[in-house]
Design a protein around this motif. Sequence first.
Motif, PDB file in Angstrom:
ATOM      1  N   UNK A  29       0.828  -1.206   0.000  1.00 42.89           N
ATOM      2  CA  UNK A  29       0.000   0.000   0.000  1.00 42.89           C
ATOM      3  C   UNK A  29       0.862   1.256   0.000  1.00 42.89           C
ATOM      4  N   UNK A  30       1.923   1.228   0.761  1.00 43.84           N
ATOM      5  CA  UNK A  30       2.818   2.378   0.850  1.00 43.84           C
ATOM      6  C   UNK A  30       3.461   2.684  -0.493  1.00 43.84           C
ATOM      7  N   UNK A  39      -2.887   6.474   5.812  1.00 42.73           N
ATOM      8  CA  UNK A  39      -4.216   6.654   6.398  1.00 42.73           C
ATOM      9  C   UNK A  39      -4.962   5.313   6.462  1.00 42.73           C
ATOM     10  N   UNK A  40      -4.882   4.539   5.382  1.00 43.58           N
ATOM     11  CA  UNK A  40      -5.566   3.243   5.326  1.00 43.58           C
ATOM     12  C   UNK A  40      -5.026   2.306   6.407  1.00 43.58           C
ATOM     13  N   UNK A  41      -3.704   2.230   6.537  1.00 34.75           N
ATOM     14  CA  UNK A  41      -3.084   1.368   7.546  1.00 34.75           C
ATOM     15  C   UNK A  41      -3.523   1.797   8.937  1.00 34.75           C
ATOM     16  N   UNK A  42      -3.522   3.086   9.191  1.00 38.63           N
ATOM     17  CA  UNK A  42      -3.937   3.607  10.488  1.00 38.63           C
ATOM     18  C   UNK A  42      -5.399   3.224  10.777  1.00 38.63           C
ATOM     19  N   UNK A  46      -6.626   0.800  13.818  1.00 41.30           N
ATOM     20  CA  UNK A  46      -7.594   1.312  14.780  1.00 41.30           C
ATOM     21  C   UNK A  46      -8.846   0.429  14.833  1.00 41.30           C
ATOM     22  N   UNK A  47      -9.289  -0.055  13.677  1.00 47.47           N
ATOM     23  CA  UNK A  47     -10.471  -0.919  13.638  1.00 47.47           C
ATOM     24  C   UNK A  47     -10.227  -2.215  14.408  1.00 47.47           C
ATOM     25  N   UNK A  48      -9.032  -2.782  14.311  1.00 47.86           N
ATOM     26  CA  UNK A  48      -8.701  -4.001  15.058  1.00 47.86           C
ATOM     27  C   UNK A  48      -8.574  -3.671  16.544  1.00 47.86           C
ATOM     28  N   UNK A  49      -7.862  -2.593  16.852  1.00 46.17           N
ATOM     29  CA  UNK A  49      -7.648  -2.221  18.255  1.00 46.17           C
ATOM     30  C   UNK A  49      -8.972  -1.925  18.968  1.00 46.17           C
TER      31      UNK A  49
END
Length: 126
Positions: A29-30, A39-42, A46-49
């Motif tokens: 992706x990078x 942004x996508x990785x973040x 966050x969705x998993x966390x």
Amino acid sequence: MKPSLPFPRTRLSRRAFARRVLAVLWLSLLAAAPAFADRHWHDLHEAVRSGRLVALPQILDWLEARYEGQVLEVELERDDGRTIYEVEMLGPRGQVVEFEFDAESGELIGMEGVDIDGMRREGKAR
């Protein structure tokens, strides 16, 4: 007699494998679009966390408990607004099977391939 390999074979734990898969996804992706990838990785992290998505190691642990085989590829996709883990495995008889999981619930939602029953661990139902 088995031919010797030029390098030692090591077996990765499911968690180590998941970290490597996620790293490869992040790097791809990078390379494609740095600002989008960051942004996508973040957002995924966050969705998993936050518990909105099931962590990949949980999916891999579930598979390992019920099916024999080696993970070949993992993808996280969006399909009609649904986030899906696709896990492709190579079975003990050379069969290739793709398992699909709802990433929000962790529920197995589909399987396709040949001789899926030949990968099932004894005493383990779907």
